[in-house]
Scaffold this active site. Structure first.
Site, short mmCIF file in Angstrom:
data_model
loop_
_atom_site.label_atom_id
_atom_site.label_comp_id
_atom_site.label_asym_id
_atom_site.label_seq_id
_atom_site.Cartn_x
_atom_site.Cartn_y
_atom_site.Cartn_z
N CYS A 153 -1.32 -16.80 -17.70
CA CYS A 153 0.11 -16.81 -17.97
C CYS A 153 0.64 -15.45 -18.40
O CYS A 153 1.84 -15.30 -18.60
CB CYS A 153 0.45 -17.88 -18.99
SG CYS A 153 0.65 -19.46 -18.18
N THR B 155 -5.49 4.77 -10.02
CA THR B 155 -5.38 4.00 -8.77
C THR B 155 -5.37 4.93 -7.57
O THR B 155 -6.04 4.68 -6.57
CB THR B 155 -4.11 3.12 -8.79
OG1 THR B 155 -4.23 2.20 -9.87
CG2 THR B 155 -3.93 2.36 -7.49
#
Lengths: 284, 400
Positions: free
Chosen positions: B324, B72
């Site tokens: 979920c 990242t």
């Protein structure tokens, strides 16, 4: 991985009452494939109007399956009036809690139950929360539904709204509208409270009037609620604003009795007698 | 409990050889590589070896390798570094299937006044190169397109992309976190200007990565501090992890040719057997242009988190693009961009293998996954839809 309670895991791994009922008396279907969860609830009533059999089928995550399974256990043997009173909080409590982000699963359970009972009573069209303007396009949630959840669960943030009804959980473009609904609901509630405070004169009760009103409120608004769950309450003494009560029946062993004492007993007495009442439990 | 780890695109086990190589740099050689004394200097020399090892696996010059804390950071450094060096250029091109390190940065930049174009993909997860060509403008500062997708394993034709980008005079960054160590790369003969890699995806520890910056590219540092990394990234280097990253790259290079053939065979067996045993399943992603270790399967009418919980009960570690499993409630943006239907998008499972997976592991997954899907489908209220689909399939196959 989500931090699920042992009870959630138990109901997920060993769901109760899975399946379908032939010729059910009531069917409630909520959710959709697009939304990622759906629940079909079927009820069969006995001759006395109690829920004799209940089955479900669900498409959803671990907590959706567990919530549906828990709900079926909770409604068994109840009349439709009694079942109607079950809230999504009750389902979550039954499961010893759900992660905040999964509270919409218990809401789905409550909605399926409402839909089933409403269909039985022919009231399908009367469900107010289904009407309104779609605010969250990703999950098809209306402004009325959002306002309903905000009021019912005292929600103050968009994140909480998402947890309870999924609105705002998709692309996020509806967040300003959701915030506006939250603000509007609480602005209205504030105005309502101020209005009621202004028009409602403070009650000045004599001691005898106060004692009578306390007894009446317990008999009329508190005992029936507790008795419906196998519990009871007895008025022990009144000393000024202090009201001493003793729980009976299932309330004695209930782990939530302290909550009941404040959120039900004290709240009702404050509503109908005077808002300075303090309720205490005495063991007798 | 038996554990079968099939989530190697999320992270990998640190190789024992890597741990061994790192250990002295916690104890014996703890000097600061920037110090003037010999005690620190010897650490700097070892770090140079690691830089050489990292450079070799991507075919770069060691001076083009900048160490960072993770993928990242490298992605952010690459994009911000180019934008800051070219302040007049306000346009960025990326795709709808990037890892969140680029995807969410793109969203942030769009909100901050940059023009961001997100290229779509087809149902195989592939880009339309004509669309890419039409999208690049004079004020395009950077094109950031991943090498291989983390969810589906789809490999983009990055050299073709690079040629288009170069012909338009722009700069190409690629997030190659999933590709490095799995497929051969040679940046010495490449059109790629900047490339991101991450240690923990190739059996090095978490918390270390690298950014390749081609010589001659004007780059403004993302982290400003000391003079480390030739002024391209401030901050004292994470020496033990860098040594580990170097060793992991050396190992990956030596294993790549032989072992990845074996892993591909395991992956293919896994995929074929699951598809045979679980009806209404599909593989998401291009059939051939895919990382050899990755399969992304969708099972219709069931939900991904429920599958993962039941797999976990059997000791099988996998991932899902299901809503979920994340806080967002939205299913995988990658699968949605590919147009995976709603009946399947929620029930996706990613299985990603490594050199440490065995034939027994694969057989174990084959044995347990299909019954889990059957079990969840028995609970699903969409039985009628499943039957209708089966019926339609029979009709189209001429069986009535």
């Amino acid at each position: 991985m989500w931090d699920y309670s042992e009870k959630v895991k138990d109901h997920f791994f060993r769901p109760r009452n899975v399946g379908e009922i032939e010729n059910p008396d009531a069917v409630g279907e909520v959710g959709s494939l697009a939304c990622g969860d759906a629940l079909k609830l079927m009820l069969k009533l006995d001759t006395s109007g109690r829920i004799a059999d209940v089955k479900f089928k669900t498409f959803g995550c671990g907590s959706a399956i567990a919530s549906a399974s828990a709900l079926t256990e909770m409604v068994k043997g109840k009349t439709l009036d009694e079942a109607w009173k079950i809230t999504d909080n009750d389902i979550a409590e039954y499961l010893d809690g759900l992660p905040e982000q999964k509270l919409h699963c218990s809401v789905m359970g409550r909605e399926a139950l409402e839909a089933a009972i409403a269909s039985y009573r022919g009231l399908k069209e009367e469900k107010p929360v289904e009407e309104g303007i779609i605010v969250c396009k990703c999950f098809g949630v209306t402004d009325n539904k959002i306002a309903h959840e905000v009021r019912e669960h005292k929600l103050t943030t968009i994140e909480q709204v998402t947890n309870y009804c999924k609105a705002g959980g998709g692309c996020g473009s509806c967040h300003p509208q959701i915030q506006a609904i939250i603000d509007e609901v609480w602005q209205k509630e504030k105005e309502k409270t101020l209005f009621e405070m202004a028009r409602k004169p403070a009650k000045k009760l004599t001691n005898i009037q106060k004692m009578k009103l306390i007894q009446e409120t317990i008999e009329r608004d508190i005992r029936p609620t507790l008795q419906s769950d196998g519990g009871d309450i007895e008025l022990v003494d009144i000393d000024g604003d202090r009201v001493m009560v003793s729980f009976r029946g299932s309330c004695v062993e209930c782990p939530s009795s302290k909550v009941t004492l404040k959120s039900t007993v004290e709240a009702k007495l404050r509503e109908f007698v005077t808002d300075t009442v303090i309720v205490e439990e005495v063991v007798s | 409990m038996k554990v079968v780890y099939a989530d190697n695109n999320a992270t990998t086990m640190v190789a024992p050889e890597v741990v061994e190589a790192m250990l002295p740099y916690f104890t014996e050689y703890y000097g600061n590589p920037s110090s003037m004394h010999t005690f620190g200097g010897q650490v700097a020399k070892k770090m140079d070896v690691a830089r050489q090892q990292v450079a070799e696996i991507i075919g770069a010059d060691p001076t083009e390798v900048v160490f960072s804390s993770c993928g990242t950071e490298s992605d952010n450094a690459a994009i911000w570094g180019i934008l800051r060096a070219n302040p007049r250029k306000r346009h960025i091109v990326t795709t709808r299937v990037e890892h969140s390190a680029v995807y969410n940065l793109g969203k942030y930049l769009a909100q901050s006044g940059y023009h961001v174009t997100e290229l779509g993909v087809d149902s195989d997860g592939m880009l339309n190169l004509d669309e890419l060509s039409d999208t690049i403008r004079e004020d395009t500062a950077i094109v950031s397109i991943m090498y291989a997708n983390n969810e589906t394993g789809v490999i983009f034709p990055i050299e073709q992309i690079g040629q288009i980008v170069k012909s338009k005079g722009s700069i190409l960054h690629t997030d190659a976190v999933q590709a490095v160590g799995k497929i051969p790369l040679n940046l010495s003969k490449s059109t790629i200007d900047l490339l991101t890699l991450s240690g923990h995806k190739l059996h090095a520890p978490k918390g270390v990565g690298a950014l390749f910056i081609r010589k001659g590219i004007t780059f403004t540092p993302f982290i400003v501090g000391g003079h480390q990394e030739k002024n391209r990234r401030g901050g004292t280097e994470n020496v033990p992890s860098i040594i580990g990253l170097g060793k992991a790259c050396e190992l990956a290079k030596s294993y790549m040719d032989d072992e990845w053939v074996g892993i591909k065979q395991l992956r293919d067996t896994l995929e074929e057997e699951i598809l045979k045993k679980a009806p209404d399943a599909r593989v998401n992603g291009h059939k051939t242009q895919r990382l050899p270790n990755t399969t992304n399967l969708s099972f219709e009418f069931v939900e991904g988190e429920a599958i993962l919980l039941l797999l976990n009960e059997k000791g099988i570690c996998a991932s899902s693009g299901s809503a979920c499993t994340s806080g967002s409630l939205e299913p995988s943006h990658v699968l949605r961009a590919m147009g995976v239907p709603f009946t399947a998008v929620h029930g996706s499972v990613r299985l990603s293998l490594s050199r440490y997976n065995t034939r027994e592991d694969v057989q174990y997954i084959i044995e347990h996954l299909p019954p889990i899907i059957r079990r969840l489908r028995e609970i699903s209220p969409y039985g009628r839809e499943m039957k209708m689909k089966e019926q339609a399939a029979k009709v189209s196959a001429g069986i009535q």
